[in-house]
Design an enzyme around this catalytic site. Structure first.
Site, PDB file in Angstrom:
ATOM      1  N   ASP A  99     -10.598   2.974   2.637  1.00 49.79           N
ATOM      2  CA  ASP A  99     -10.909   2.468   3.984  1.00 49.79           C
ATOM      3  C   ASP A  99     -11.718   3.482   4.783  1.00 49.79           C
ATOM      4  OD1 ASP A  99      -9.749   0.011   3.651  1.00 49.79           O
ATOM      5  OD2 ASP A  99      -7.814   0.598   4.494  1.00 49.79           O
ATOM      6  N   LYS A 127       0.810  -1.232   0.000  1.00 47.66           N
ATOM      7  CA  LYS A 127       0.000   0.000   0.000  1.00 47.66           C
ATOM      8  C   LYS A 127       0.839   1.276   0.000  1.00 47.66           C
ATOM      9  CE  LYS A 127      -4.009  -1.858   2.471  1.00 47.66           C
ATOM     10  NZ  LYS A 127      -4.967  -1.536   3.550  1.00 47.66           N
ATOM     11  N   ASN A 155      -3.522   2.821  22.935  1.00 53.21           N
ATOM     12  CA  ASN A 155      -2.671   1.778  22.333  1.00 53.21           C
ATOM     13  C   ASN A 155      -1.621   1.293  23.314  1.00 53.21           C
ATOM     14  OD1 ASN A 155      -2.091   0.255  19.958  1.00 53.21           O
ATOM     15  ND2 ASN A 155      -0.175   1.407  19.751  1.00 53.21           N
TER      16      ASN A 155
END
Ligand code: ATR
Length: 282
Positions: A101, A65, A152
Site C-alpha cells: 500500500d 492482513k 481524526n
C-alpha cells in the site's frame, strides 16, 4: 501454469482479479488469479496449505492482513511497520510477505504530480487514522515530509499513528482541520466519507495553498465531493484508483515474473467496471 489468489472475507467486491487478469492477458501469460473467500478461522490452515494447492502466492485483504503477518516466515520492513501484510509469495520454500500500500500510494503521486511534490508539500494533512492512513503516513514519512498532521474523529486513534514517525507525525481532532489547511501542500482523505452511500467529508478547501495537492483513497465514485471541490478551486486532484492499481504491481511481478505497467488501458478497464456498478464499493 502459475496461479495466484486474493483471499478475504467477503471478497466478491475485489477489483484485484480485474487488474491481474488484464495484465495476464496483455502480456500473453497463461497464469490465473482467483478470488478465495475464507472466514478467519480457516485462514491459518490456508496460509500453510496454499502452495500444495498450486498457488505461488497472492493478495491478502480484510480481515486477514494482521493474521498473515503473524503466520509468515519473513515480513518486509514495511509490513512490520504497518502491522499488516497484503502480498504473499514463496521463496526457497519459505513464506514471504510485504505491504504494497505504501508503494501504491507513493507511486501514484509520483506518476501524477510534479517530481518534487514531497519537497514542495512540506507539510501534509491526513484525514482518518485506520489501516489506509497508516500506509499513507508511513509513505509520507519515508519521503521526508517535515510535518504530517493526522486529523481524526477519535483523537486516540490519530495519536496511535505518531509512533510511525514520532518526529514528523502530529495528531489532531477534527476541529483543528481548518487551521491546519493553509500549511499543507498535500491533503489526503483516508476515511470512508465521500464513498457511495456515505456522507460527504465536511471540509472547506478555501484556506488551502494555491499549489495544494488533494488526494482521496476512495475510488467509488472516482470523483468524490472532495476531489470535485479541489478541481473547482483549480487544485491538483488525485483519485483513489491509481493507488489500487499501483499497489498491485509488486505482487504480479513476484508471481508471474513480469513487472507490469499502470497504463491508461488498465485504468479504462477498471473504470468501465466501476461505472457499470458491478460489485460493491471497495
Ligand atoms: P481503513 O482500515 O480502510 O482505513 P477504518 O479502520 O475503518 O478503515 O478507518 C476508517 C476511518 O474513517 C477512521 O479514521 C474513522 O474515524 P474514527 O477513528 O474516529 O472511527 C473515519 N471515519 C469513518 N466514518 C467517519 C465519520 N462519519 N466521521 C468522521 N470520521 C469517520
Amino acid at each position: 501454469m502459475r496461479k495466484a489468489f486474493v483471499v478475504g472475507h467477503p471478497i466478491a467486491h475485489s477489483r484485484s482479479p480485474l487488474i491481474h487478469g488484464y495484465w495476464l492477458a496483455s502480456h500473453g501469460l497463461e497464469g490465473r488469479y482467483e478470488r478465495i473467500d475464507l472466514p478467519p478461522q480457516n485462514f491459518p490452515a490456508f496460509l500453510r496449505d496454499f502452495p500444495d494447492q498450486g498457488y505461488v502466492g497472492g493478495n491478502v485483504t480484510i480481515p486477514h492482513k494482521e493474521a498473515a503477518l503473524a503466520g509468515i516466515d519473513h515480513a518486509s520492513d514495511r509490513a512490520r511497520r504497518l502491522g499488516a501484510v497484503n502480498t504473499l509469495w514463496l521463496e526457497d520454500g519459505k513464506l514471504y510477505g510485504d505491504n504494497t500500500d505504501i508503494t501504491g500510494f507513493l507511486a501514484n503521486l509520483d506518476a501524477l504530480c510534479p517530481a518534487d511534490w514531497a519537497e514542495r508539500a512540506g507539510a501534509a494533512v491526513v484525514l482518518g487514522a485506520g489501516g489506509a492512513a497508516r500506509a499513507v503516513v508511513a509513505g509520507l514519512a519515508e519521503r521526508g515530509l517535515g510535518c504530517i498532521h493526522v486529523v481524526n474523529r477519535s483523537l486516540d486513534k490519530a495519536a496511535s499513528l505518531t509512533a510511525l514517525a514520532p518526529d514528523q507525525v502530529r495528531a489532531h481532532p477534527l476541529d483543528n482541520l481548518a487551521a491546519l489547511l493553509p500549511e499543507a501542500g498535500l491533503i489526503v482523505n483516508t476515511t470512508s466519507l465521500g464513498m457511495a452511500g456515505q456522507p460527504a467529508l465536511k471540509i472547506d478547501l478555501a484556506p488551502c495553498r494555491a499549489d495544494a495537492i488533494v488526494s482521496d483513497i476512495v475510488y467509488t465514485p472516482l470523483e468524490t465531493p472532495l476531489l470535485a471541490q479541489a478541481r473547482a478551486r483549480g487544485l491538483l486532484a488525485v483519485d483513489g484508483l491509481g493507488m489500487l492499481l499501483h499497489q498491485a504491481v509488486p505482487g504480479f511481478a513476484r508471481w508471474f515474473g513480469v513487472t507490469p505497467e499502470v497504463t491508461q488501458g488498465l485504468r479504462d478497464h477498471v473504470c468501465a467496471d466501476l461505472l457499470a456498478g458491478k460489485g460493491k464499493p471497495a
